[in-house]
Enzyme design. Structure first.
Site, PDB file in Angstrom:
ATOM      1  N   CYS A 128       0.797  -1.221   0.000  1.00 26.04           N
ATOM      2  CA  CYS A 128       0.000   0.000   0.000  1.00 26.04           C
ATOM      3  C   CYS A 128       0.829   1.269   0.000  1.00 26.04           C
ATOM      4  O   CYS A 128       0.286   2.350  -0.124  1.00 26.04           O
ATOM      5  CB  CYS A 128      -0.936   0.005   1.201  1.00 26.04           C
ATOM      6  SG  CYS A 128      -2.207  -1.258   1.073  1.00 26.04           S
ATOM      7  N   GLY A 153      -6.183   2.841   7.724  1.00 27.75           N
ATOM      8  CA  GLY A 153      -4.890   2.461   7.165  1.00 27.75           C
ATOM      9  C   GLY A 153      -4.896   2.669   5.669  1.00 27.75           C
ATOM     10  O   GLY A 153      -5.491   3.617   5.160  1.00 27.75           O
ATOM     11  N   CYS A 154      -4.278   1.775   4.956  1.00 32.35           N
ATOM     12  CA  CYS A 154      -4.166   1.870   3.500  1.00 32.35           C
ATOM     13  C   CYS A 154      -5.545   1.870   2.847  1.00 32.35           C
ATOM     14  O   CYS A 154      -6.352   0.976   3.069  1.00 32.35           O
ATOM     15  CB  CYS A 154      -3.353   0.688   2.988  1.00 32.35           C
ATOM     16  SG  CYS A 154      -3.372   0.516   1.206  1.00 32.35           S
ATOM     17  N   PHE A 155      -5.836   2.884   2.040  1.00 29.94           N
ATOM     18  CA  PHE A 155      -7.164   2.957   1.429  1.00 29.94           C
ATOM     19  C   PHE A 155      -7.419   1.850   0.426  1.00 29.94           C
ATOM     20  O   PHE A 155      -8.541   1.388   0.286  1.00 29.94           O
ATOM     21  CB  PHE A 155      -7.481   4.329   0.849  1.00 29.94           C
ATOM     22  CG  PHE A 155      -6.450   5.001  -0.019  1.00 29.94           C
ATOM     23  CD1 PHE A 155      -5.689   4.334  -0.944  1.00 29.94           C
ATOM     24  CD2 PHE A 155      -6.289   6.372   0.092  1.00 29.94           C
ATOM     25  CE1 PHE A 155      -4.778   4.993  -1.754  1.00 29.94           C
ATOM     26  CE2 PHE A 155      -5.378   7.049  -0.708  1.00 29.94           C
ATOM     27  CZ  PHE A 155      -4.614   6.358  -1.638  1.00 29.94           C
TER      28      PHE A 155
END
Length: 179
Positions: A19, A63-65
């Protein structure tokens, strides 16, 4: 269903290391309560669909989209999931600017959904299962304020549901919920 959800979340967590790439210029505009946000890429609209009166919008960050986007795309009633940035002061920030931690933005997803099929409560329930709401500014290998856990409610009802969700989680975890 719970086993499938756990499997989806494990798959999402396994991809967290990937990510930390990309240089898109996405941001969420129109952050006033009650207005549906638009997530844009400066070159191409990332979300061009109009939101009907029957649909609702949720904005969450865990967190990571891309990782959270992948989880929510699998649910019935979810019409569209778009990754972007929200919560900061810099207009149309780049990925590199976001990574400095100075823009105030978080990586988020905008979920357009049919509330007759999936509720905001269910979205938050899934959200609570696919990231660690007790970890401040970090999810897996991704670290920084842009990876914070956040719910960006768009109206009073969403705020009420989000506050109740956090209270329920606070009672469940030993560590404090930082969402």
């Amino acid at each position: 269903m719970k086993n499938m959800l756990i499997g989806i979340c494990v798959l999402g967590l396994m991809t967290l290391a990937s990510c930390k790439t990309g240089d898109e210029q996405l941001s969420i505009e129109n952050q006033d309560l009650g207005k549906a946000p638009t997530i844009m890429n400066n070159e191409n609209p990332k979300s061009s669909k109009e939101i009907s009166e029957k649909e609702e919008v949720a904005i969450i960050g865990g967190g990571c989209f891309w990782c959270t986007e992948a989880v929510f795309e699998m649910f019935d009633g979810v019409k569209e999931v778009v990754s972007g940035y929200a919560g900061g002061a810099t207009k149309n920030p780049t990925y590199k600017q976001i990574c400095t931690g100075t823009t105030g933005h978080a990586e988020v997803i905008k979920i357009v959904y049919d509330p007759t099929v999936i509720s905001f409560r269910k979205i938050l329930s899934v959200f609570g299962e696919c990231h660690d709401p007790t970890t401040l500014n970090r999810q897996g290998a991704d670290e920084g304020t842009q990876y914070r856990s956040t719910i960006m409610y768009l109206n009073k009802e969403q705020k009420k549901i989000a506050v109740a969700w956090k209270k329920k989680l606070t009672d469940k975890f030993i560590d404090p919920v930082v969402t």
